[in-house]
Design a protein around this motif. Structure first.
Motif, short mmCIF file in Angstrom:
data_model
loop_
_atom_site.label_atom_id
_atom_site.label_comp_id
_atom_site.label_asym_id
_atom_site.label_seq_id
_atom_site.Cartn_x
_atom_site.Cartn_y
_atom_site.Cartn_z
N ASP A 147 0.85 -1.20 0.00
CA ASP A 147 0.00 0.00 0.00
C ASP A 147 0.88 1.24 0.00
O ASP A 147 2.09 1.17 0.25
CB ASP A 147 -0.92 0.00 1.22
CG ASP A 147 -2.13 0.92 1.05
OD1 ASP A 147 -2.29 1.48 -0.06
OD2 ASP A 147 -2.89 1.09 2.01
N ALA A 148 0.28 2.38 -0.28
CA ALA A 148 0.99 3.65 -0.29
C ALA A 148 0.04 4.75 0.12
O ALA A 148 -1.18 4.63 -0.04
CB ALA A 148 1.57 3.93 -1.68
N GLU A 149 0.58 5.84 0.62
CA GLU A 149 -0.23 6.98 1.03
C GLU A 149 -0.44 7.93 -0.15
O GLU A 149 0.31 7.91 -1.14
CB GLU A 149 0.47 7.73 2.17
CG GLU A 149 0.71 6.90 3.43
CD GLU A 149 -0.58 6.49 4.11
OE1 GLU A 149 -1.56 7.25 4.01
OE2 GLU A 149 -0.60 5.42 4.74
N ASN A 150 -1.47 8.74 -0.04
CA ASN A 150 -1.71 9.77 -1.05
C ASN A 150 -0.46 10.63 -1.24
O ASN A 150 0.16 11.07 -0.26
CB ASN A 150 -2.87 10.68 -0.64
CG ASN A 150 -4.21 10.12 -1.07
OD1 ASN A 150 -4.32 9.43 -2.07
ND2 ASN A 150 -5.26 10.41 -0.30
N LYS A 171 -5.85 8.53 -3.93
CA LYS A 171 -6.95 7.64 -3.57
C LYS A 171 -8.25 8.45 -3.46
O LYS A 171 -8.28 9.54 -2.91
CB LYS A 171 -6.67 6.95 -2.24
CG LYS A 171 -5.48 6.01 -2.27
CD LYS A 171 -5.26 5.38 -0.91
CE LYS A 171 -4.07 4.43 -0.91
NZ LYS A 171 -3.83 3.82 0.42
N THR A 172 -9.31 7.88 -4.00
CA THR A 172 -10.66 8.44 -3.82
C THR A 172 -11.49 7.41 -3.08
O THR A 172 -11.00 6.34 -2.71
CB THR A 172 -11.29 8.76 -5.18
OG1 THR A 172 -11.59 7.53 -5.87
CG2 THR A 172 -10.37 9.60 -6.05
N LYS A 173 -12.76 7.69 -2.88
CA LYS A 173 -13.63 6.75 -2.17
C LYS A 173 -13.83 5.45 -2.94
O LYS A 173 -14.09 4.40 -2.36
CB LYS A 173 -14.98 7.40 -1.88
CG LYS A 173 -14.93 8.52 -0.86
CD LYS A 173 -16.31 9.08 -0.58
CE LYS A 173 -16.26 10.18 0.47
NZ LYS A 173 -17.61 10.74 0.77
N THR A 174 -13.70 5.53 -4.25
CA THR A 174 -14.02 4.35 -5.08
C THR A 174 -12.85 3.83 -5.90
O THR A 174 -12.88 2.68 -6.36
CB THR A 174 -15.17 4.68 -6.05
OG1 THR A 174 -14.81 5.83 -6.84
CG2 THR A 174 -16.44 4.98 -5.27
N ASN A 175 -11.81 4.64 -6.10
CA ASN A 175 -10.74 4.24 -7.00
C ASN A 175 -9.36 4.61 -6.45
O ASN A 175 -9.24 5.43 -5.54
CB ASN A 175 -10.88 4.91 -8.38
CG ASN A 175 -12.12 4.47 -9.12
OD1 ASN A 175 -12.36 3.27 -9.28
ND2 ASN A 175 -12.93 5.42 -9.57
N VAL A 176 -8.35 3.98 -7.04
CA VAL A 176 -6.97 4.42 -6.87
C VAL A 176 -6.53 4.97 -8.23
O VAL A 176 -6.61 4.29 -9.25
CB VAL A 176 -6.04 3.28 -6.43
CG1 VAL A 176 -4.59 3.74 -6.42
CG2 VAL A 176 -6.44 2.76 -5.05
N ILE A 177 -6.08 6.23 -8.23
CA ILE A 177 -5.68 6.88 -9.47
C ILE A 177 -4.16 7.03 -9.48
O ILE A 177 -3.57 7.48 -8.50
CB ILE A 177 -6.34 8.27 -9.61
CG1 ILE A 177 -7.87 8.12 -9.52
CG2 ILE A 177 -5.95 8.92 -10.94
CD1 ILE A 177 -8.61 9.45 -9.50
N ILE A 188 -3.98 7.13 -14.79
CA ILE A 188 -4.47 5.77 -14.97
C ILE A 188 -5.38 5.45 -13.78
O ILE A 188 -4.97 5.59 -12.63
CB ILE A 188 -3.32 4.75 -15.03
CG1 ILE A 188 -2.42 5.02 -16.24
CG2 ILE A 188 -3.85 3.31 -15.08
CD1 ILE A 188 -1.17 4.17 -16.27
N VAL A 189 -6.60 5.04 -14.05
CA VAL A 189 -7.54 4.68 -13.00
C VAL A 189 -7.57 3.16 -12.86
O VAL A 189 -7.85 2.45 -13.82
CB VAL A 189 -8.96 5.22 -13.31
CG1 VAL A 189 -9.93 4.82 -12.20
CG2 VAL A 189 -8.93 6.73 -13.48
N LEU A 190 -7.28 2.70 -11.65
CA LEU A 190 -7.33 1.26 -11.39
C LEU A 190 -8.76 0.87 -11.01
O LEU A 190 -9.36 1.46 -10.13
CB LEU A 190 -6.37 0.88 -10.26
CG LEU A 190 -4.88 1.16 -10.51
CD1 LEU A 190 -4.06 0.68 -9.31
CD2 LEU A 190 -4.39 0.52 -11.79
N ASN A 191 -9.27 -0.14 -11.72
CA ASN A 191 -10.62 -0.63 -11.45
C ASN A 191 -10.73 -2.05 -11.99
O ASN A 191 -9.70 -2.68 -12.31
CB ASN A 191 -11.68 0.29 -12.09
CG ASN A 191 -11.40 0.57 -13.55
OD1 ASN A 191 -10.91 -0.31 -14.28
ND2 ASN A 191 -11.68 1.79 -14.00
N GLU A 192 -11.94 -2.57 -12.09
CA GLU A 192 -12.11 -3.94 -12.57
C GLU A 192 -11.62 -4.11 -14.00
O GLU A 192 -11.13 -5.17 -14.38
CB GLU A 192 -13.59 -4.35 -12.47
CG GLU A 192 -14.09 -4.49 -11.05
CD GLU A 192 -15.54 -4.96 -11.00
OE1 GLU A 192 -16.13 -5.13 -12.09
OE2 GLU A 192 -16.07 -5.14 -9.89
#
Length: 209
Positions: A147-150, A171-177, A188-192
């Protein structure tokens, strides 16, 4: 102190498991266990060199512990008492630990005070998406962690490509950018649809001239 006791103490001080040393050295874990338990004699020089890589100590030190004359080291592999060898990750094999032998292309000596408290590896930087912070063609020392911090710069595995990228974490509530420092590049947005995982955070950049 016996050779088997010396190498076991080094492994425990570095908090390596036998499996980790086996992966880093390319030596069978069962053989290493027998070596530590005194069921094997001191290995031949070629195996000692592999063991030195696995324990992240110099060839000079491992040969001294074994009571043998140290072979003349090359300029890139020689490390003194204040340096440790850190693996350079050339490629990332799917499903393998990041510092598995299959992934390692080289070793580079790094000051030991830079790489305390953790497992470290080096990545070659290709591209200018993180300029001016990190230059194209340089190398970065990465501390392995999930893991990493903002705001931290992290090495992230893009799982659909089996490649690592360096980006700043947001980091947002729904994604890691993954944010580039170079405004010419898109985040780059990490998602499914674009899965990824953090491999570690960048601790130091090394310029290559």
């Amino acid at each position: 102190m016996a050779f088997r006791t010396e190498i076991k103490n080094i492994r425990l001080e570095k908090k390596f498991t036998l499996r980790q040393v086996a992966l880093q050295s390319g030596i069978d874990a069962g053989y290493l266990s027998q070596l530590e338990n005194g069921k094997r004699n001191i290995p031949k020089p070629a195996t000692l060199e592999k063991l030195a890589k696995g324990l992240r100590i110099s060839k000079e030190e491992i040969f001294k512990l074994a009571g043998l004359e140290t072979p003349k080291p090359s300029n890139i592999e020689y490390i003194g008492s204040n340096f440790v060898n850190i693996p350079v990750i050339g490629e990332i094999a799917c499903g393998e630990p990041i510092i598995a032998e299959e992934n390692i292309s080289d070793y580079v000596p790094i000051p030991s005070d830079v790489v305390e408290n953790g497992t470290f590896f080096i990545l070659n930087c290709i591209g200018d998406s993180m300029e001016p912070t990190i230059s194209n063609g340089s190398q970065v020392v990465v501390r392995e962690q999930p893991d990493a911090e903002n705001g931290q710069i992290a090495a992230v595995l893009l799982e659909d490509e089996n490649t690592a990228t360096l980006k700043r974490i947001k980091k947002t509530k729904t994604n890691v950018i993954l944010m580039p420092d170079n405004p010419s590049y898109d985040p780059i947005v990490l998602n499914e649809d674009r899965p990824g995982r953090i491999l570690g955070i960048v601790k130091m950049e090394m310029k290559r001239f």
